[in-house]
Design an enzyme around this catalytic site. Sequence first.
Site, PDB file in Angstrom:
ATOM      1  N   LYS A 204       0.836  -1.208   0.000  1.00 33.46           N
ATOM      2  CA  LYS A 204       0.000   0.000   0.000  1.00 33.46           C
ATOM      3  C   LYS A 204       0.871   1.259   0.000  1.00 33.46           C
ATOM      4  O   LYS A 204       0.638   2.206  -0.760  1.00 33.46           O
ATOM      5  CB  LYS A 204      -0.906  -0.014   1.234  1.00 33.46           C
ATOM      6  CG  LYS A 204      -1.675   1.249   1.467  1.00 33.46           C
ATOM      7  CD  LYS A 204      -2.742   1.451   0.429  1.00 33.46           C
ATOM      8  CE  LYS A 204      -3.365   2.823   0.527  1.00 33.46           C
ATOM      9  NZ  LYS A 204      -4.511   2.975  -0.330  1.00 33.46           N
ATOM     10  N   CYS A 258      -4.185  10.680   1.068  1.00 35.26           N
ATOM     11  CA  CYS A 258      -3.456   9.435   0.793  1.00 35.26           C
ATOM     12  C   CYS A 258      -2.063   9.697   0.244  1.00 35.26           C
ATOM     13  O   CYS A 258      -1.064   9.437   0.903  1.00 35.26           O
ATOM     14  CB  CYS A 258      -4.263   8.593  -0.182  1.00 35.26           C
ATOM     15  SG  CYS A 258      -5.992   8.468   0.292  1.00 35.26           S
TER      16      CYS A 258
HETATM   17  N1  SAJ Z   1      -2.283  14.572  -9.086  1.00 33.36           N
HETATM   18  C1  SAJ Z   1      -1.439  15.353  -9.887  1.00 33.36           C
HETATM   19  N2  SAJ Z   1      -1.059  14.849 -11.098  1.00 33.36           N
HETATM   20  C2  SAJ Z   1      -1.470  13.636 -11.545  1.00 33.36           C
HETATM   21  C3  SAJ Z   1      -2.312  12.843 -10.717  1.00 33.36           C
HETATM   22  C4  SAJ Z   1      -2.697  13.348  -9.494  1.00 33.36           C
HETATM   23  O1  SAJ Z   1      -1.033  16.463  -9.515  1.00 33.36           O
HETATM   24  O2  SAJ Z   1      -1.096  13.279 -12.666  1.00 33.36           O
HETATM   25  C5  SAJ Z   1      -2.688  15.094  -7.774  1.00 33.36           C
HETATM   26  C6  SAJ Z   1      -4.207  15.302  -7.643  1.00 33.36           C
HETATM   27  O3  SAJ Z   1      -4.599  16.539  -8.196  1.00 33.36           O
HETATM   28  C7  SAJ Z   1      -4.379  15.223  -6.142  1.00 33.36           C
HETATM   29  C8  SAJ Z   1      -3.320  14.209  -5.717  1.00 33.36           C
HETATM   30  O4  SAJ Z   1      -2.412  14.128  -6.784  1.00 33.36           O
HETATM   31  O5  SAJ Z   1      -4.098  16.465  -5.535  1.00 33.36           O
HETATM   32  C9  SAJ Z   1      -3.866  12.819  -5.399  1.00 33.36           C
HETATM   33  O6  SAJ Z   1      -4.834  12.428  -6.374  1.00 33.36           O
HETATM   34  P1  SAJ Z   1      -4.873  10.952  -6.997  1.00 33.36           P
HETATM   35  O7  SAJ Z   1      -5.965  10.904  -7.989  1.00 33.36           O
HETATM   36  O8  SAJ Z   1      -3.525  10.589  -7.486  1.00 33.36           O
HETATM   37  O9  SAJ Z   1      -5.109  10.011  -5.755  1.00 33.36           O
HETATM   38  P2  SAJ Z   1      -6.196   9.882  -4.553  1.00 33.36           P
HETATM   39  O10 SAJ Z   1      -5.569  10.481  -3.332  1.00 33.36           O
HETATM   40  O11 SAJ Z   1      -7.546  10.350  -4.928  1.00 33.36           O
HETATM   41  O12 SAJ Z   1      -6.266   8.273  -4.408  1.00 33.36           O
HETATM   42  C10 SAJ Z   1      -5.067   7.518  -4.259  1.00 33.36           C
HETATM   43  C11 SAJ Z   1      -5.109   6.318  -5.228  1.00 33.36           C
HETATM   44  N3  SAJ Z   1      -3.790   5.683  -5.266  1.00 33.36           N
HETATM   45  C12 SAJ Z   1      -3.105   5.492  -6.421  1.00 33.36           C
HETATM   46  O13 SAJ Z   1      -3.524   5.865  -7.490  1.00 33.36           O
HETATM   47  C13 SAJ Z   1      -1.799   4.784  -6.322  1.00 33.36           C
HETATM   48  C14 SAJ Z   1      -6.178   5.336  -4.796  1.00 33.36           C
HETATM   49  O14 SAJ Z   1      -6.138   4.161  -5.605  1.00 33.36           O
HETATM   50  C15 SAJ Z   1      -5.968   4.931  -3.320  1.00 33.36           C
HETATM   51  O15 SAJ Z   1      -6.966   4.039  -2.880  1.00 33.36           O
HETATM   52  C16 SAJ Z   1      -6.038   6.182  -2.483  1.00 33.36           C
HETATM   53  O16 SAJ Z   1      -4.977   7.062  -2.914  1.00 33.36           O
HETATM   54  C17 SAJ Z   1      -5.882   5.807  -1.027  1.00 33.36           C
HETATM   55  O17 SAJ Z   1      -6.905   5.765  -0.324  1.00 33.36           O
HETATM   56  O18 SAJ Z   1      -4.768   5.475  -0.594  1.00 33.36           O
END
Ligand code: SAJ
Length: 404
Positions: A204, A258
């Site tokens: 994780k 997360c």
């Molecule tokens: N973000 C960027 N650029 C990107 C992708 C995301 O700047 O290319 C930013 C988003 O705007 C946001 C942050 O990252 O601020 C996190 O967003 P996210 O969509 O990457 O992730 P979360 O926090 O919504 O969910 C993540 C997921 N983990 C992964 O993709 C590895 C999800 O599958 C997990 O279940 C979740 O964390 C968790 O609960 O741990």
Amino acid sequence: MKSMKACFMGLGYIGLPTAIIAAKHGINVTGVDVNPDVVAKTNAGQLHIIEPGLGDLLKEVVAGGSLRAVSKPEVCDAYFMVVPTPFKGNHEPDTSFVEAATRAVIPVLKEGDLYVIESTSPVGTTEAMAEIIYAERPDLKGKIYIAYCPERVLPGNVIYELVHNDRVIGGIDEASTKKAIEFYSQFVKGTLHPTNARTAEMCKLTENSSRDVQIAFANELSLICDRAGINVWELIELANKHPRVNILRPGCGVGGHCIAVDPYFLTADFPKESKLIATARAINNYKADWCAEKVVNAMLRFELDNHRKPTVAMMGVAFKPDIDDLRESPAKYIITKVMQSCNNGDILVVEPNVEKHNVFKLTPYEEAYEKADIVVFLTAHTPFKSLPWRDDKVILDFCGIFKK
Ligand code: SAJ
């Protein structure tokens, strides 16, 4: 296993949806939460979190009697710890909620029960909780099943992902892994991958740290490109044409509960070995400060050139596109920082996914775009993408709305 009783400790963003899906699949579910409002709302069939499609499912399982919320755990056959694991002031993981939930179920545990931690946890937490359980209840040693199974669902797509995502399940022994797999196979269609508890915990942390590092790379590129006069969006699009390159999107920082938290669980426990992970965290945090500084500088420049203060539109407060979750949002941090530096000048805050905010007065996005001299895109919400480019405005596009 169909008639088994399961107890979910924590009815938050993950515990509640999982409890609902389990109940929907014929499991008799007791949901436990320390917040009486959450208990009351859940029993009334009212969803206290925001997740598309989940409200109707909650009503259905509550009306059908397969989900009931209470404030203290009751005798069941399986117990799931789905509580927050934040970090303390010095970025050290705080597992006190997992421990409190564990201690709360110890009195009702009986031979043959399954105990699972789903909360994101530092490596070794499951073994530590097993120690706590056995210290209190030596009679249960070797007679209950203890495992770790991290949640992996993406907020906004939880109903689908809870059922279809693969899951990693690690017991403290093989019998525990097998027992936990039996439980999850009642509602998970994805593959259930067996391992041990430590590997599952690490898995994780690895997933979310990997994403943080990849976003940091994109954010670092955006800083370099800004200095070099290169459009980072065009650059990434071109680099991604390579068959083995897949760069993520830069933004105004990394938010949510997360990705911006979990890597610290590794840097706290393995500081010497986790230099890249720590640097990625620092880059992603710095990106929000850099954005705030850019906005303040643009405002000062505007005032010098036009002899009046600018109207500024801050577009998006949520922590990522098309959601209404403002928790740990870098956009919110930037807006607050800019407001503080310019003495709450004429700043219009826009968040189309939220009706009201207790701190910011919200302005409809089209109105703010029209009125503003400086437009700052912080979150790439879909409606923003249909706004026309305007040469008469200063546009700071931190999230690639126009890719110009
Ligand atoms: N973000 C960027 N650029 C990107 C992708 C995301 O700047 O290319 C930013 C988003 O705007 C946001 C942050 O990252 O601020 C996190 O967003 P996210 O969509 O990457 O992730 P979360 O926090 O919504 O969910 C993540 C997921 N983990 C992964 O993709 C590895 C999800 O599958 C997990 O279940 C979740 O964390 C968790 O609960 O741990």
